[in-house]
Design an enzyme around this catalytic site. Structure first.
Site, mmCIF file in Angstrom:
data_model
loop_
_atom_site.group_PDB
_atom_site.id
_atom_site.type_symbol
_atom_site.label_atom_id
_atom_site.label_comp_id
_atom_site.label_asym_id
_atom_site.label_seq_id
_atom_site.Cartn_x
_atom_site.Cartn_y
_atom_site.Cartn_z
ATOM 1 N N HIS B 134 14.444 15.660 -19.996
ATOM 2 C CA HIS B 134 13.945 14.495 -20.505
ATOM 3 C C HIS B 134 13.397 14.454 -21.759
ATOM 4 C CE1 HIS B 134 14.686 11.936 -16.849
ATOM 5 N NE2 HIS B 134 14.541 13.011 -16.333
ATOM 6 N N ASP B 164 21.813 18.822 -10.692
ATOM 7 C CA ASP B 164 21.626 20.257 -11.037
ATOM 8 C C ASP B 164 20.837 20.762 -10.472
ATOM 9 O OD1 ASP B 164 21.075 18.852 -14.470
ATOM 10 O OD2 ASP B 164 20.232 18.283 -12.429
ATOM 11 N N TYR B 394 13.297 4.739 -14.415
ATOM 12 C CA TYR B 394 14.342 4.672 -15.445
ATOM 13 C C TYR B 394 15.728 4.431 -14.701
ATOM 14 C CZ TYR B 394 15.153 9.563 -14.873
ATOM 15 O OH TYR B 394 15.417 10.845 -14.222
#
Lengths: 275, 840
Positions: B134, B164, B394
């Site tokens: 991010h 991941d 988000y």
């Protein structure tokens, strides 16, 4: 008048470096006359973290010791300065005057803690100011203390018995790093790392972790017996450095083992197999 | 001009930004005033615990100021010198050729022109685009915001992300306990209180919360672990590396060989079965098929009892130590710290990691998972949570956060997909196939859906639009990425980012984006979405819920621009600006989000904007609902886990598995992959395909582990903040270069003539990278520890795949092989290497 100091609790420091970075954020690129000019963008450690790895695989700990200007009562830097270039404020903060100290390299060398740094570009010595300029504006603590997420740094008035620093000093064993210098430092420490002696005891015949085994430490006027835990582990912490101790491991039905140990470093005796 | 104090938010915490004369002068953590809402308090064991009335920041956010002004910022639009969109493109010199400055108009004309050409010539599916996590923070201004909305609206080949950071949980644990809506992690509600009140022991298995809480949580939970210590709760760490939390809090450090943790888990189960020290009642009522598991553990099916002695041979940990651990674990109320969001350690990103993750769940099931003080708890989420206050995270809008308030959400009409882990193969050697849709949060079966690229009838990819650029040091076997970019099949590459990263220098056109301190936005600190630890939308790893009006602090630097503006302009050139923006400015969107949720009940827009932040007040009549306590007690789910679809139905007592219980033998795997020997219905230890018993170990005898870095969030802070390079745990200066540390045990160093501070080369058949040796007792002999996520890729032979890299991109060495045949997760921690001194 307040007399400022900092209590550093090493048992709460986890080496996150927020204090170091907050100090950089405050002073890189920012002048605060008359107390300080900007520190260079790299190379100065007005707040430095000393990292010490202690022990041997698989018995390892890390101790972090934040190190900054001690704002000494008997400051060698004031002694070494010329023309009043270094002075102490009424609140105890030691200031290097960025104008008067020009060219005075000997101020850097005078500090036995080596927490004064030379600014090559500006030709002046520089160090931690306890963020004096912020305190003057009414901030309650320096940037490093504000940034600490772990409560390892406490700032306040050492003359006020009700302040948090005074309370911490009253209820904990606090030390300065080098009491033998006689500097009366204003930065005091809880939990300064000493030396440990540790080991892991095994019942060799059963290949089991040896729990409840008596381990006795002797030396330097100390005699102490503790018991191993369920992993067979034992640890004597807080021992003095550069000393010699003897460690005896005994359990009924097994031959006792004895070790002579020097605390130049933290000592992990490894697996102690009783037969 | 007087100094202003503005507010903003970063991936490392919410900040006050001091600005004077148009320049940022200092950055500090947000601290509350007396008007801010009350905090929670937990009473436990005769003490009262309450958090400080301020936020904490990750180290790299304390240093956000130099990152904004960094010399690594991309300052101007750039065109690769060898690239001529009207003539020769020279894809083979991507990574080697230099760049020249061009104007924004020219850059946008080229980008839009190429997009039109490629869409017309090949079809919309010939474009793919991918983002990183991010480099910034903010609901409306990056990742799921302008980037996603643009491409969803345009239509493109969407790239599935692999989960991941937590592969083994996603591809494995989902089949043991459900929780697919949390991507394999479990809920964590009120476990801080549960632990403070009820827990005696915490076993941290492959987790370093002091370091990895930096995944959005600043350092909020550092004090939690000190509280636990003060209460006398013992803390034991299992990790091949004596990690940063272990080094200060560990009462014991146990270091198994990488890839062997599943064997240790089985040995612990053996001790419990043999000594009858597990919760038989719970196992009988809350789980299925334990008998089959028991037979396997005791060796009744294969003749191999999984004793501590058996595991000693495999793990390198003395059997007696495992036995002592098993006994202590069973005799106390024990939390197992793993299986929940805080960016877990490497054991879940290794060969057959599904097996280890599943065994973790099963071990705690044997001890009564959900019982007071007994749970899976990362120690870095689970604060008391006001879940009635609603504000989106988000990921709350799916792929388009604007869809929460837009008139028309963006929906991608293109059905072709590509999988991130296989992107190089897809380009270089198609066709490829894989299973699953990356983040499979919709159902258990979503991770089984088969895909092929190219999709029959769809074009191959001709253009890559890269947003961020970290993969060379965060994906695996990343020389493949170098080759991919240089393929003539890729006609055009765009990179849009704030800073130079490892992939930036492979683009044809580079677009400078500005940071979130140079534009406005709105966000909740840490609000990531359902898997982020909260009630589906909201976080509870922060000590307070803080919503921030992220104010523009300074003008965009150099010629950088907000992502929203860049994509609006592109949309204009491609004919859909009105649809994209709906006539809204950034501020309009912010206001819409503000008005659509709980904020207006508490504060006016003007007041919120003025003050810059809002602390969600903690309710006086709060009733904790500990995670999985409902399951343990046979009640209906009462936690605020709104994404749990069984909640509020007649199945509300069930977990998300087919049986509704914890499955020793997975029903979902039995149904879909009954004969899979690499992820069998019942988990077991399977020797790693690149581990200490592999044939390859004769040539490359050291095992590399490469977890998340301590002083950078992925690649987004490393080298952009020079101060970080002066922290000896991050980079170390020698001979004028800042080297990446490679931690090696003294016995391994001595055997190779390596001393502390030597420059060394780490290598295997896949690649080589240089770093600086840190000879340390904190690694198990035979193991080398070096973080992934170097921001820089610095090949000695520029542009040549396979060149020795100088910056410490350890992922050049890691394998591209997946966890297992049907579990397409990455496995960087199954990596065999050798290391030698680098003289010149």
């Amino acid at each position: 008048m307040a007399k400022y100091g900092i209590v550093v609790d090493i048992t709460r420091c986890n080496g996150c470096y927020n204090c170091f970075l907050a100090c950089r954020d405050e002073f890189c690129g920012n002048d605060y006359p008359p107390y300080s000019l900007a520190q260079p963008n790299t190379g100065h450690f007005w707040m430095r973290i000393i990292e010490r790895e202690r022990g041997k695989y698989p018995k390892v700990k890390v101790a972090y010791t934040p190190l900054m200007c001690m704002q000494c009562e008997n400051a060698p830097c004031i002694e070494a300065s010329l023309n009043g270039a270094v002075y102490r404020r009424a609140d105890g903060i030691v200031i290097i005057d960025p104008e008067k100290a020009v060219g005075q390299k000997q101020i850097v060398d005078a500090c036995p803690y080596r927490v004064i740094y030379w600014n090559e570009e500006k030709n002046i010595p520089q160090k931690c100011t306890f963020c004096a300029h912020l305190l003057d504006e009414g901030w309650k603590e320096p940037r490093c203390v504000e940034a600490c997420p772990a409560g390892a740094l406490t700032f306040g008035d050492m003359e006020d018995p009700n302040s948090k620093v005074s309370q911490l000093i009253a209820s904990n064993k606090v030390e300065v790093i080098h009491p033998e210098y006689g500097l009366e430092e204003k930065v005091v420490y809880i939990g300064l790392p000493k030396r440990f002696i540790a080991g892991t005891v095994v019942f060799g015949d059963k290949d089991e972790c040896a729990e409840n085994v008596d381990v006795t430490l002797t030396g330097e006027g100390v005699k102490k017996t503790i018991k191993t835990n369920n992993y067979g582990d034992f640890e004597f912490e807080g021992l003095e450095a550069e000393k010699e101790y003897s460690v005896k491991v005994e359990y009924p039905g097994y031959t006792a083992k004895e070790f002579s140990v020097k605390t130049q470093i933290d000592v992990y005796l490894g697996d102690i197999i009783l037969t | 001009m007087a100094e202003q104090v503005l507010t903003n938010c970063t991936v490392g915490g919410p900040i006050f930004v001091h600005v004077k004369d148009g320049k940022i002068t200092r950055i500090r953590p947000i601290a509350f005033d007396e008007t801010d809402g009350p905090s929670w308090a937990i009473e436990a064991r005769g003490r009262k615990f309450s958090p400080p009335r301020k936020a904490t920041l990750a180290a790299f956010t304390v240093a956000e100021r130099p990152r904004v002004y960094s010399e690594n910022r991309i300052k101007y639009p750039l065109k690769r010198i060898d690239f001529d969109p009207q003539g020769d493109r020279h894809p083979e010199t991507r990574g080697k050729s230099g760049y020249e400055r061009i104007s924004w108009d020219e850059a946008m004309d080229i980008v839009a022109g190429e997009m039109k050409r490629i869409r017309t010539t090949y079809g919309p599916a010939a474009i793919t685009a991918m983002r990183s996590s991010h480099h910034n923070w903010g609901l409306l201004s990056y990742k799921m915001g302008p980037f996603s909305r643009f491409f969803e609206m345009l239509g493109y080949t969407f790239m599935f992300d692999n989960p991941d950071s937590w592969e083994g949980w996603h591809w494995g644990a989902i089949h043991t306990w459900g929780f697919y809506w949390r991507l394999g992690f479990t809920e964590q509600y009120d476990l801080l209180e549960d632990a403070l009140k009820n827990t005696d022991l915490i076993v941290y298995w492959s987790t370093d919360p002091d370091t990895n809480q930096r995944a959005y949580l600043g350092q909020e939970t550092t004090i939690w672990r000190y509280w636990l210590r003060e209460l006398g709760i013992k803390q034991i760490f299992i990790d091949p590396f004596c990690n940063y939390t272990a080094a200060i809090l560990g009462d014991k450090w146990i270091a198994p060989r990488p890839g062997t943790d599943a064997a240790m888990a089985m040995a612990i189960a053996y001790v419990w079965i043999e000594e009858n020290s597990y919760d038989k009642d719970y196992v009988a009522t809350h789980t299925i098929d334990f008998d089959q598991f028991k037979r396997h553990i005791m060796g009744e099916d294969d003749g191999v009892p999984k004793t501590p002695k058996w595991a000693e041979e495999i793990t390198g940990v003395p059997g007696r130590t495992m036995k002592a651990l098993a006994r202590e674990w069973a005799s106390k109320r024990t939390m197992l710290a793993c299986g929940a969001m805080d960016n877990p350690g490497g054991a879940c990103r290794a060969a057959y990691a599904t097996e280890w993750a599943r065994l973790m769940v099963l071990l705690q099931a044997m001890q009564g998972l959900g019982k007071p003080g007994v749970n899976m708890w990362s120690t870095s989420v689970g604060a008391p949570l006001n879940s009635s206050f609603v504000f989106p995270a988000y990921a709350s809008g799916g792929q388009d956060i604007f869809s929460l308030v837009a008139k028309k959400p963006a929906v991608n009409k293109i059905t072709q997909r590509i999988y991130r882990l296989l992107a190089p193969e897809a380009i270089l050697n198609p066709p490829i196939s894989w299973l699953g849709e990356g983040f499979c949060g919709d159902s258990i079966e979503q991770q089984f859906i088969p895909y092929t690229y190219p999709e029959p009838g769809s074009p191959e990819i001709k253009m890559i639009y890269r947003y961020g650029g970290s993969f060379i040091s965060t994906m695996t076997d990343t020389n493949r990425w170098v080759k991919m970019y240089q393929s003539p099949k890729i006609e055009f590459v765009v990179n849009q980012d704030c800073w130079w990263h490892s992939e930036t220098g492979f683009a044809d056109i580079i677009l400078p984006a500005c940071t979130n301190l140079e534009r406005s936005d709105i966000a909740e600190w840490n609000g990531a979405g359902g898997y982020g630890g909260g009630n589906g939308d909201n976080p509870n790893g922060t000590n307070h819920r803080i919503i921030v009006y992220m104010k523009k602090c300074i003008e965009p630097l150099w010629e950088s621009r907000p992502d929203y503006d860049i994509f609006s302009d592109l949309a204009e050139k491609l004919g859909f600006k009105e649809e994209y923006t709906e006539g809204n400015s950034e501020e309009d969107w912010i206001k819409k989000v503000f008005n659509a949720y709980s904020l207006p009940e508490y504060v006016s827009y003007e007041d919120f904007k003025n003050k810059g932040y809002f602390v969600v007040p903690f309710p006086e009549d709060y009733k904790p609902t500990p995670a999985l306590r409902w399951f343990y007690e046979g009640r209906e789910c009462d936690t605020p886990d709104i994404a749990n679809r069984k909640r509020g139905t007649e199945k509300a007592r069930e977990l998300g598995t087919y049986s509704g219980k914890i499955e020793f033998v997975s029903r979902s795997l039995t149904e879909h992959f009954p004969d899979d020997e690499e992820r069998p219905p019942m988990p077991r230890y399977i020797p790693s395909w690149e581990g200490h018993t592999s044939e390859l170990a004769k040539k490359y005898p050291l095992q590399l582990i490469s977890p998340h870095p301590r002083f950078s969030f992925h690649t987004h802070h490393d080298t952009h903040i020079p101060w970080l390079s002066e922290i000896p745990g991050h980079r170390i200066l020698k001979g004028g270069y800042y080297w990446w540390p490679m931690r090696i045990h003294p016995s391994d160093a001595e055997a190779r003539g390596i001393k502390d501070g030597d420059i060394v080369k780490m290598y295997n058949d896949r690649g080589a990278t240089l770093g600086i040796a840190q000879v340390t007792e904190r690694v198990r002999p035979g193991v080398v520890h070096s973080y992934q996520a170097s921001a820089k890729y610095d090949p000695l032979e520029k542009g040549k795949p396979g060149s020795v890299d100088r910056a410490g991109c350890v992922n050049l060495l890691t394998p591209s092989r997946m966890l297992s045949r049907n579990a397409p997760g990455m496995a960087p921690n199954s990596c065999l290497i050798e290391i030698s001194k680098w003289e010149v």
